[in-house]
Scaffold this motif. Sequence first.
Motif, mmCIF file in Angstrom:
data_model
loop_
_atom_site.group_PDB
_atom_site.id
_atom_site.type_symbol
_atom_site.label_atom_id
_atom_site.label_comp_id
_atom_site.label_asym_id
_atom_site.label_seq_id
_atom_site.Cartn_x
_atom_site.Cartn_y
_atom_site.Cartn_z
ATOM 1 N N ALA A 173 0.830 -1.208 0.000
ATOM 2 C CA ALA A 173 0.000 0.000 0.000
ATOM 3 C C ALA A 173 0.867 1.262 0.000
ATOM 4 O O ALA A 173 0.599 2.223 -0.733
ATOM 5 N N ALA A 174 1.926 1.256 0.796
ATOM 6 C CA ALA A 174 2.797 2.428 0.879
ATOM 7 C C ALA A 174 3.533 2.671 -0.435
ATOM 8 O O ALA A 174 3.625 3.819 -0.905
ATOM 9 N N LEU A 175 4.039 1.624 -1.065
ATOM 10 C CA LEU A 175 4.767 1.787 -2.327
ATOM 11 C C LEU A 175 3.831 2.245 -3.443
ATOM 12 O O LEU A 175 4.236 3.026 -4.314
ATOM 13 N N GLY A 176 2.581 1.781 -3.427
ATOM 14 C CA GLY A 176 1.615 2.246 -4.420
ATOM 15 C C GLY A 176 1.359 3.744 -4.311
ATOM 16 O O GLY A 176 1.278 4.446 -5.327
ATOM 17 N N LEU A 177 1.262 4.238 -3.088
ATOM 18 C CA LEU A 177 1.081 5.679 -2.890
ATOM 19 C C LEU A 177 2.295 6.466 -3.382
ATOM 20 O O LEU A 177 2.153 7.548 -3.963
ATOM 21 N N VAL A 178 3.483 5.920 -3.154
ATOM 22 C CA VAL A 178 4.701 6.597 -3.611
ATOM 23 C C VAL A 178 4.718 6.695 -5.131
ATOM 24 O O VAL A 178 4.984 7.764 -5.707
ATOM 25 N N PHE A 179 4.453 5.579 -5.832
ATOM 26 C CA PHE A 179 4.463 5.587 -7.296
ATOM 27 C C PHE A 179 3.428 6.574 -7.841
ATOM 28 O O PHE A 179 3.709 7.313 -8.802
#
Length: 368
Positions: free
Chosen positions: A347-353
């Motif tokens: 979830a965190a990496l998706g927000l970053v991308f």
Amino acid sequence: MKRILAQCVKEIAQFRRDRLTLALAFLLPFITLVIFGFAIRLESKDIPLIVQDFNRTNLSSSYTERLYATNQFVPRQWFGGNPTRDAIDKGIAKAAVIIPPEFSRDIQAGRSTNVQVLIDATDVNNARVIRNSIQRVTNFFMQEHGLLPATSTITARMRLWFNPGRLESLYIVPGVYGVILWIFPSLLAAIAMVREKEKGTILQVYASSISATELLLGKGLAYLLIAIAETLTVMVLGSMIFQVGIVGNPITLLLGTLLFLVDSVFFGLLLGVRSSNQNAAVQGVSLVGFITSLLLSGFIYPLNNIPFPLSLAPNIIPARYYIDITRDAFVRGTGFAGVWFDLIMLAALGLVFFNVSRRVLSRMQLPS
């Protein structure tokens, strides 16, 4: 929301009209699944072995038969000046066992005897497997002929959990899901974004009232739906071909897959925003996406073997976390207790991308 849905419908319509993109979305993932699922084998089998028997007795023949009875070695014949040395030098055999002339005489007299074993250690892991296998066969042979005590003070009674049959498909196929679903959805999304630049239609988007967030969400929703269709196709075929079924909580797999597909699509959109043409986008997915998901995700190589500071890289690779989720769902079955951290990281990496893509695209748009 209407503009996001309109963008989504437009992308799906363009996707359906492009036969090459359809093949890229569904045919290539299937081919990758079959190739990886059948071709990658971590357990060494059918290792060519030469046995040079200078004793030629029933006892030495029994020892030779024990070596080949493991079904791990296959016999190789070599007729030359020095069959053991020359066969290994030329790659005909990976190992050679030399039984001395006094082999049976020493054993019957209760004396120790030396059996020479030559191993090709070009492949270190394969050499370790050969050494351990020959050592186990030798110990069993000695115990069988009363040269070792039948019992010992300590006995290790082993039990294999999760995969008692040691089926490699249970390890490889869930990992292949992570590689496939990282490469192809991101590749499709990247190509779709770059196509807007190459055709010049991106200028209309820049001049319109649609925001960068709406554009990314519209494209992302379209290719998320396509990625879900890819996932269903690949997993159904994988279950049918390799007999790999869900053993854990399906909710963790469903939630983890959805988050991972979002990561994959937004990663592709990020590469598409940063690329100027389709060749650059494909190369970006190949270099950044494929290599990292294959080599730095734990798919084949253990992450704890990666030296520092390269060992920090897997922490930002979504495939690393998704492969943990798939192997838990298809092999271990521990559920949320074992993969909660992986879900949070996806979830965190998706927000970053998404945020990085939005910031880059916002700078490219014309001021309103």
